[in-house]
Design a protein around this motif. Structure first.
Motif, short mmCIF file in Angstrom:
data_model
loop_
_atom_site.label_atom_id
_atom_site.label_comp_id
_atom_site.label_asym_id
_atom_site.label_seq_id
_atom_site.Cartn_x
_atom_site.Cartn_y
_atom_site.Cartn_z
N TYR A 58 17.73 23.33 24.11
CA TYR A 58 16.92 24.32 24.83
C TYR A 58 17.89 25.17 25.65
CZ TYR A 58 12.23 22.30 24.02
OH TYR A 58 11.05 21.87 23.47
N LEU A 59 17.83 26.50 25.49
CA LEU A 59 18.67 27.43 26.23
C LEU A 59 17.75 28.40 26.95
CD1 LEU A 59 21.29 28.23 23.42
CD2 LEU A 59 21.33 26.35 25.06
N HIS A 60 17.69 28.33 28.27
CA HIS A 60 16.62 29.06 28.94
C HIS A 60 16.99 29.44 30.37
CE1 HIS A 60 15.35 25.45 31.35
NE2 HIS A 60 15.89 24.82 30.33
N ASP A 61 16.24 30.43 30.88
CA ASP A 61 16.31 30.88 32.26
C ASP A 61 17.72 31.30 32.68
OD1 ASP A 61 13.50 30.50 33.31
OD2 ASP A 61 13.89 28.53 32.46
N SER A 62 18.35 32.05 31.79
CA SER A 62 19.64 32.65 32.08
C SER A 62 19.44 34.12 32.40
CB SER A 62 20.59 32.53 30.87
OG SER A 62 20.80 31.18 30.54
N ALA A 63 20.15 34.60 33.40
CA ALA A 63 20.06 36.02 33.73
C ALA A 63 20.61 36.88 32.60
CB ALA A 63 20.81 36.29 35.02
N ALA A 64 21.60 36.35 31.88
CA ALA A 64 22.15 37.05 30.72
C ALA A 64 21.59 36.41 29.44
CB ALA A 64 23.67 37.03 30.78
N ALA A 65 22.44 36.03 28.51
CA ALA A 65 21.97 35.53 27.22
C ALA A 65 21.71 34.03 27.24
CB ALA A 65 22.99 35.85 26.14
N GLY A 66 20.85 33.59 26.33
CA GLY A 66 20.76 32.16 26.06
C GLY A 66 22.02 31.70 25.36
N LEU A 67 22.40 32.42 24.31
CA LEU A 67 23.67 32.21 23.61
C LEU A 67 24.40 33.53 23.53
CD1 LEU A 67 25.65 30.49 21.85
CD2 LEU A 67 24.41 31.41 19.88
N GLN A 68 25.65 33.55 23.97
CA GLN A 68 26.52 34.72 23.86
C GLN A 68 27.80 34.30 23.15
OE1 GLN A 68 26.28 37.97 24.96
NE2 GLN A 68 28.36 38.54 24.45
N THR A 69 28.16 35.00 22.06
CA THR A 69 29.44 34.73 21.41
C THR A 69 30.20 36.04 21.23
OG1 THR A 69 28.73 35.04 19.10
CG2 THR A 69 28.35 32.87 20.09
N GLY A 70 31.52 35.93 21.18
CA GLY A 70 32.35 37.10 20.95
C GLY A 70 33.73 36.70 20.47
N TRP A 71 34.32 37.53 19.62
CA TRP A 71 35.67 37.30 19.14
C TRP A 71 35.81 35.92 18.49
CZ3 TRP A 71 34.57 39.01 24.11
CH2 TRP A 71 34.81 40.37 24.35
N MET A 72 34.85 35.59 17.63
CA MET A 72 34.88 34.28 17.00
C MET A 72 34.40 34.37 15.56
SD MET A 72 31.58 32.07 18.31
CE MET A 72 31.99 30.85 17.06
N ASP A 73 34.52 33.26 14.84
CA ASP A 73 34.08 33.19 13.45
C ASP A 73 33.51 31.79 13.20
OD1 ASP A 73 33.60 33.98 10.88
OD2 ASP A 73 35.70 34.00 10.23
N TYR A 74 32.62 31.72 12.25
CA TYR A 74 31.95 30.49 11.85
C TYR A 74 31.11 29.89 12.99
CZ TYR A 74 34.44 30.46 7.43
OH TYR A 74 34.91 30.80 6.18
N LEU A 75 29.88 30.34 13.04
CA LEU A 75 28.90 29.85 14.02
C LEU A 75 27.69 29.30 13.27
CD1 LEU A 75 27.60 29.67 16.90
CD2 LEU A 75 26.70 31.98 16.46
N LEU A 76 27.31 28.08 13.60
CA LEU A 76 26.04 27.52 13.15
C LEU A 76 25.16 27.37 14.38
CD1 LEU A 76 24.12 26.20 11.07
CD2 LEU A 76 25.21 24.01 11.63
N PHE A 77 24.04 28.08 14.40
CA PHE A 77 23.09 28.06 15.51
C PHE A 77 21.76 27.64 14.92
CE2 PHE A 77 20.30 30.17 18.68
CZ PHE A 77 20.82 29.60 19.84
N ARG A 78 21.41 26.36 15.09
CA ARG A 78 20.28 25.80 14.35
C ARG A 78 19.38 24.95 15.26
NH1 ARG A 78 22.20 22.39 9.50
NH2 ARG A 78 22.21 24.39 8.41
N ASN A 79 18.06 25.12 15.06
CA ASN A 79 17.06 24.29 15.74
C ASN A 79 17.17 24.37 17.27
OD1 ASN A 79 16.14 23.45 13.24
ND2 ASN A 79 17.35 21.57 13.26
N ASN A 80 17.42 25.55 17.78
CA ASN A 80 17.46 25.76 19.23
C ASN A 80 16.20 26.49 19.69
OD1 ASN A 80 20.37 24.90 19.94
ND2 ASN A 80 20.66 26.32 18.23
N HIS A 81 15.75 26.18 20.88
CA HIS A 81 14.62 26.86 21.50
C HIS A 81 15.20 27.74 22.61
CE1 HIS A 81 10.37 26.41 23.50
NE2 HIS A 81 10.65 27.64 23.14
#
Length: 208
Positions: free
Chosen positions: A150-173
């Protein structure tokens, strides 16, 4: 992923402990930095973990290959019973978990099963940009799996990525994010992808 070695953390533990179930450590990120590695699982017992200003940034402890035993994992032992809260010193709020290390990025990491809260519930952020951060931010690495959180109640993003490769983002609320940051964000934000190889498979997977 498969755990070859397990270290334990608890809200009532101590980072001077060895990380056994009987003598758990306390800080999730500090333990990942100190003890993480290929096939290592940092397993969190239920409770609330509030990170501090010296131990919210993942700078070491990653894995070494894209295999079942090649990842380093931060895992909630009973999914969604481990609440992570960010370090706050008004008007500044850190990312709850911040993976960013240059010139040696942290690769092959997993974050699994946590309830990760941003800082917008803790302080009156208003539209102050420095006050708004993300639940998880991953930069400059590759092969990260963010799963079952669970990623919640952030003033910015729940998930923030940058300058990266190979991301698996699965089954998150992901909910109630991106309300209070003057720079504006999204619930899920992936910017400036970097290619670490020429494989023709999908490098970013966002599912469920």
């Amino acid at each position: 992923y498969t755990c070859l070695t397990t270290y334990w953390i608890s809200p009532t533990g101590s980072d001077s402990n060895p990380g056994t179930l009987a003598l758990p450590r306390q800080n999730p990120v500090a333990t990942f930095n100190a003890l993480g590695g290929p096939g290592v699982c940092i397993r969190a017992l239920a409770g609330t973990y509030t990170l501090n200003n010296t131990n919210f940034n993942v700078t070491s402890g990653g894995g070494n290959q894209d295999t079942l035993t090649g990842y380093s994992a931060l895992v909630c032992d009973v999914p969604l019973t481990c609440l992570l809260r960010p370090w706050t010193s008004f008007p500044y709020v850190s990312n709850t978990i911040y993976v960013s290390a240059q010139p040696n990025p942290v690769n092959f990491g997993i974050i699994d099963g946590f309830d990760i809260e941003g800082g917008s519930l803790l302080v009156g952020c208003g539209s102050t940009s420095s006050c708004g951060a993300s639940a998880i931010e991953v930069e400059y690495g590759h092969h990260w799996k963010i799963i079952n959180n669970y990623l919640h109640d952030s003033a910015a993003a729940g998930l923030q990525t940058g300058w990266m490769d190979y991301l698996l983002f699965r089954n998150n609320h992901v909910f109630n994010n991106a309300w209070l940051n003057a720079s504006e964000y999204s619930g899920i934000s992936t910017i400036i992808p970097w290619q670490v190889d020429a494989a023709s498979s999908y490098h970013y997977l966002l599912q469920n």
